[in-house]
Design an enzyme around this catalytic site. Structure first.
Site, PDB file in Angstrom:
ATOM      1  N   LEU A  65       0.813  -1.223   0.000  1.00  0.00           N
ATOM      2  CA  LEU A  65       0.000   0.000   0.000  1.00  0.00           C
ATOM      3  C   LEU A  65       0.846   1.273   0.000  1.00  0.00           C
ATOM      4  O   LEU A  65       0.456   2.265  -0.599  1.00  0.00           O
ATOM      5  CB  LEU A  65      -0.959  -0.006   1.201  1.00  0.00           C
ATOM      6  N   ASN A  96       7.012  -3.340   2.726  1.00  0.00           N
ATOM      7  CA  ASN A  96       7.858  -2.453   1.914  1.00  0.00           C
ATOM      8  C   ASN A  96       7.420  -0.998   1.960  1.00  0.00           C
ATOM      9  O   ASN A  96       7.239  -0.352   0.924  1.00  0.00           O
ATOM     10  CB  ASN A  96       7.905  -2.950   0.467  1.00  0.00           C
ATOM     11  N   ASP A 306      -0.963  -9.619  -5.919  1.00  0.00           N
ATOM     12  CA  ASP A 306       0.369  -9.000  -5.766  1.00  0.00           C
ATOM     13  C   ASP A 306       0.275  -7.515  -6.083  1.00  0.00           C
ATOM     14  O   ASP A 306       1.104  -6.950  -6.805  1.00  0.00           O
ATOM     15  CB  ASP A 306       1.405  -9.690  -6.656  1.00  0.00           C
TER      16      ASP A 306
END
Length: 418
Positions: A65, A96, A306
């Site tokens: 996100l 991440n 993904d």
């Protein structure tokens, strides 16, 4: 919130109502009654659509996100709304962000930001500090804070011993290790599949060997250490066979594949559209068919969007300068309907809940209403108007779709597409 769902076909293979058309009465977020032509008294909001199907809520095991740090790509609030309108009642959030989710404070932060939403957020903690591959992160502390697994998103561990230690250590608290697999020395500066297309286009390629070699290594380590290993986003035929053989041996390994690897091949690269730049790269039709077969025979446990939003400054560039990633929540179900049977799609979109959280959502009286509402009918084409994310880097523009998501019911909330 009191709801009555009318004339919905249940798609849940283990459910006694599977493939039956029924009504579902929901009182304050709990499934009160299931039956045909239910009569209710009092104020109920009626949910009724043509060709309505229903399943237990979908769980996407790999969603990026951005927040914290990359809110220009996507925020947690909007991202969860996108997930809800795409049919997902839960997502696993990749670490991440900036800073990376590598400690319990960051786990608490993202969980707090997601509190009260219809779609539940389950954080994945980074396996190594700052996801740099050098030292293990605070795995036990993150597990206690609510992390459901540990992995460095799209980063392969060069240090084999670190994976060995992680698999040994996480057994003490039933932790799951996620091992993205890519040999960085073989990958080099490659950005697409190494093959005929990369040669024709003059783009540096990544041999499927780069993935397969590290998967084989990681499976050897797992066989030595024991533990619980998940290998995400397979892309090659040989990778599927390696997992199939590992499961025959009885190793505790699961795996996933992305929607775009089931749908697209490196043939689309002729357009030089940076939206097709993903990691692992899109591979050949032979690989795509092997991935489909792996889903059908149960070798591949989960399908993921993904989903990886990327701002225009990092995506609207020359192909070799752009960053990897495509959004995929909005297009996931409609795309899958064109290549797989509906029952298999639902099975693979719900399997992650048990594998990663040890929870099960059921369409059953007395259970919490955790439901996805959709239709398997309607052919349409994905375009910019269908993008709900802040970022618009989709690999599915102009792709034919089938079926649509109406919305979800979860956490005593109803979220419908307008």
């Amino acid at each position: 919130m009191n709801l009555i769902i009318r004339n919905a076909r249940v798609i849940e293979k283990e459910n006694p109502f599977h493939n039956q058309i029924i009504d579902i009465q929901i009182n304050n977020g709990i499934i009160e009654k299931i039956g045909v032509n239910l009569q209710v008294s009092g104020e109920y909001q009626e949910i009724k659509y043509d060709n309505l199907s229903i399943s237990s809520g979908w769980f996407d095991i790999s969603v990026s996100l951005g927040e914290p740090g990359y809110e220009d790509r996507e925020t947690i609030t909007n991202g969860l709304d996108v997930a809800a309108k795409s049919g997902f009642t839960a997502i696993a959030l990749q670490p991440n962000s900036n800073p990376v989710i590598d400690n319990q404070s960051q786990v608490h932060f993202v969980k707090q930001k997601a509190s009260g939403k219809a779609t539940c957020l389950f954080p994945i903690g980074a396996l190594t500090q700052n996801s740099d591959g050098n030292n293990l992160a605070e795995l036990l502390d993150m597990k206690k804070a609510g992390a459901i697994a540990f992995g460095d998103y799209n980063k392969s561990l060069d240090n084999a011993n670190l994976l060995k230690v992680a698999l040994q250590y996480t057994q003490d608290f039933d932790g799951k290790v996620i091992a993205f697999s890519m040999d960085n020395t073989i990958k080099g500066k490659g950005i697409v599949n190494e093959g005929i297309v990369s040669t024709q286009l003059g783009i540096k390629g990544i041999a499927s060997l780069a993935e397969e070699l590290i998967i084989a290594r990681n499976l050897f380590i797992l066989e030595y250490t024991g533990g619980n290993l998940h290998i995400p986003t397979l892309s090659s035929a040989k990778s599927v066979e390696l997992i199939r053989e590992a499961k025959r041996k009885g190793l505790q390994v699961t795996c996933s594949v992305s929607v775009h690897h089931l749908m697209l091949t490196d043939d689309v690269l002729n357009s030089f559209d940076a939206n097709y730049r993903v990691i692992p790269p899109l591979r050949t039709e032979t690989d795509r068919k092997a991935l489909i077969e792996g889903v059908l025979d149960g070798t591949i446990d989960c399908i993921t969007s993904d989903h990886n939003p990327m701002d225009i400054e990092h995506k609207n560039l020359e192909f070799d300068l752009a960053k990897n990633g495509t959004i995929g929540l909005e297009s996931a179900f409609g795309a899958l309907q064109t290549v797989l049977p509906t029952e298999i799609i639902i099975e693979k979109l719900t399997a992650g809940r048990l594998l990663f959280t040890n929870e099960v959502a059921q369409i059953k009286e007395g259970q919490k209403a955790n439901l996805t509402l959709f239709t398997t009918e309607n052919d349409w084409t994905f375009d910019a108007e269908n993008v709900l994310s802040k970022s618009r880097n989709s690999a599915f523009y102009e792709v034919k779709m089938k079926g649509r998501v109406f919305g979800i019911i979860n956490n005593n909330q109803l979220i419908l597409n307008s």
